[in-house]
Design an enzyme around this catalytic site. Structure first.
Site: not given
Length: 436
Positions: A321, A22-23, A121, A97
């Protein structure tokens, strides 16, 4: 709002393949705005946050073609820059974000970039200063509308390379600055740059498009600006956070699981950090094999016998994370552990839900928690709980899968933001989980 209904206490078995990271995907997708040529990206995870960003790119005028599962072609040859000033963009951009990283490419290529205060988040304050200070160093003018929480940077005459020392090794901040600097005039040096694998992947992709970035993998990046960038094809790495989640799941549920194609060379401290918890994991080619921990797992102490402390740090330190995963796994370890979450002041607040399930956790302050492991002598109890953010959500899901009885997890949209079809994939290895 959806829920997961989970029957816990079941040992799982089988193979699971991690999704694309994802990142990394958030950075890579924003980079397609740097060129009018076609960019093919493979292994894109099908999750809420990524799909939101793809929709945002489409609304900006990027042509998008789905080639197959996880594969897309993007072409930003007719970008509608005026969309940035619409009310629709203020609403859409503020819900994600990762949208902050469209600013660097747009500023570099079109001379301006705007963004509403990004969401995401609720894990504490997440400052944007590093991003905008970097743009200002490159010659952009900054403005902020406090009433609308709307940020803007403009450089109608283009950006100029500069030497800068970042005030923090921000991953998204570094990515944004690098994407702006690749089209700036002259040389840019970025010291105290983030250097984690997903940032390295972004730099490798940009270089394949014609950028001139050296120092990749270090905390000192040198960027020689170029006139333009071309197209490329890029494959996203497997998600290291999901890989860590599966390791924790296997240990907590005493399951025998093989995690396929993990890209071992990009996992850093993750395998050894779980080994410190007493978890056995084996490297088999590019897979991770975790045997069933039928006798549990024992936390190691420091060399002098002190309580083990696991803390987050910028890469190559341990990723923040995964601290939530480590914390929940420690609840059933033999021994005690101190979790020190340095980066976000609200990320440990979910421990009250684990305490309700019977975990022995002492929250010292917003950043530190001591976990006293049960050694499986007292099983966690099923309960009803709500997911506060992506990583806490997956941690609570792991706890529920190991607990005795039927648990309900509410607000599962938070989990879906970061994990692709997680209920289907868990059922494939024997989990009793239902989405309702």
């Amino acid at each position: 709002m959806g829920i997961f209904k989970i029957e816990g206490g079941i040992s799982l078995k089988g193979e699971i393949t991690p999704q694309g990271a994802k990142n990394e995907a958030l950075q890579i997708l924003c980079a397609v705005l740097l060129t009018p040529e076609k960019v093919i990206i493979n292994n894109i995870p099908d999750i809420i946050d990524i799909n939101k960003l793809i929709t945002l790119l489409g609304n900006l005028g990027v042509k998008i073609q789905k080639n197959g599962s996880g594969s897309y072609t993007f072409q930003a040859d007719e970008v509608n820059i005026q969309y940035l000033e619409t009310e629709a963009f203020k609403k859409e951009g503020g819900s994600l974000r990762g949208s902050i990283m469209i600013v660097g490419p747009l500023l570099a290529r079109f001379g301006k970039g705007y963004i509403p205060k990004p969401g995401g988040d609720k894990i504490g304050r997440r400052r944007l200063d590093t991003h905008f200070e970097g743009f200002i160093n490159l010659g952009a003018k900054f403005r902020y509308n406090r009433e609308d929480h709307f940020y803007g940077v403009e450089a109608p005459k283009g950006l100029k390379g500069a030497a800068m020392l970042l005030d923090e090794a921000s991953v998204t901040g570094t990515a944004n600055i690098v994407m702006a600097a690749v089209l700036a005039k002259g040389k840019t040096t970025v010291y105290n740059a983030a250097c984690e694998p997903y940032l390295q992947q972004l730099c490798k992709m940009l270089n394949s498009m014609g950028a001139k970035i050296t120092g990749v993998g270090s905390n000192l990046l040198t960027i020689e600006g170029v006139e333009s960038l071309g197209g490329c094809e890029h494959k996203i790495l497997p998600d290291m956070i999901e890989i860590g989640s599966w390791i924790g799941l296997a240990a907590m549920t005493k399951s025998e699981i093989t995690i396929k194609d993990v890209s071992w060379d990009n996992l850093g401290l993750i395998p050894n950090t779980f080994r410190k918890l007493g978890i056995t994991l084996e490297r088999r080619g590019d897979d991770i094999f975790i045997p069933a921990h039928v006798d549990g797992y024992e936390v190691k102490t420091d060399i002098d016998g002190s309580i083990l402390t696991i803390a987050d740090a910028p890469w190559p330190g341990f990723t923040p994370d995964l601290l939530s995963i480590v914390l929940v796994v420690a609840t059933q370890a033999k021994g005690d552990i101190l979790i020190h979450q340095k980066m976000f002041e609200s990320r440990l607040f979910f421990v009250d839900k684990l305490i309700d399930m019977g975990a022995k956790i002492m929250l010292c302050d917003p950043h530190r928690a001591v976990v006293m492991g049960h050694d499986f002598k007292s099983q966690l109890k099923a309960t009803t709980m709500s997911s506060p953010d992506i990583r806490a959500g997956i941690s609570l899901l792991i706890a529920a899968l190991s607990a005795k009885g039927t648990s309900i997890i509410q607000n599962i949209e938070q989990i879906d933001r970061g994990y692709e079809r997680i209920d289907e994939r868990l059922r494939a290895i024997g989990a009793n989980i239902v989405r309702a």
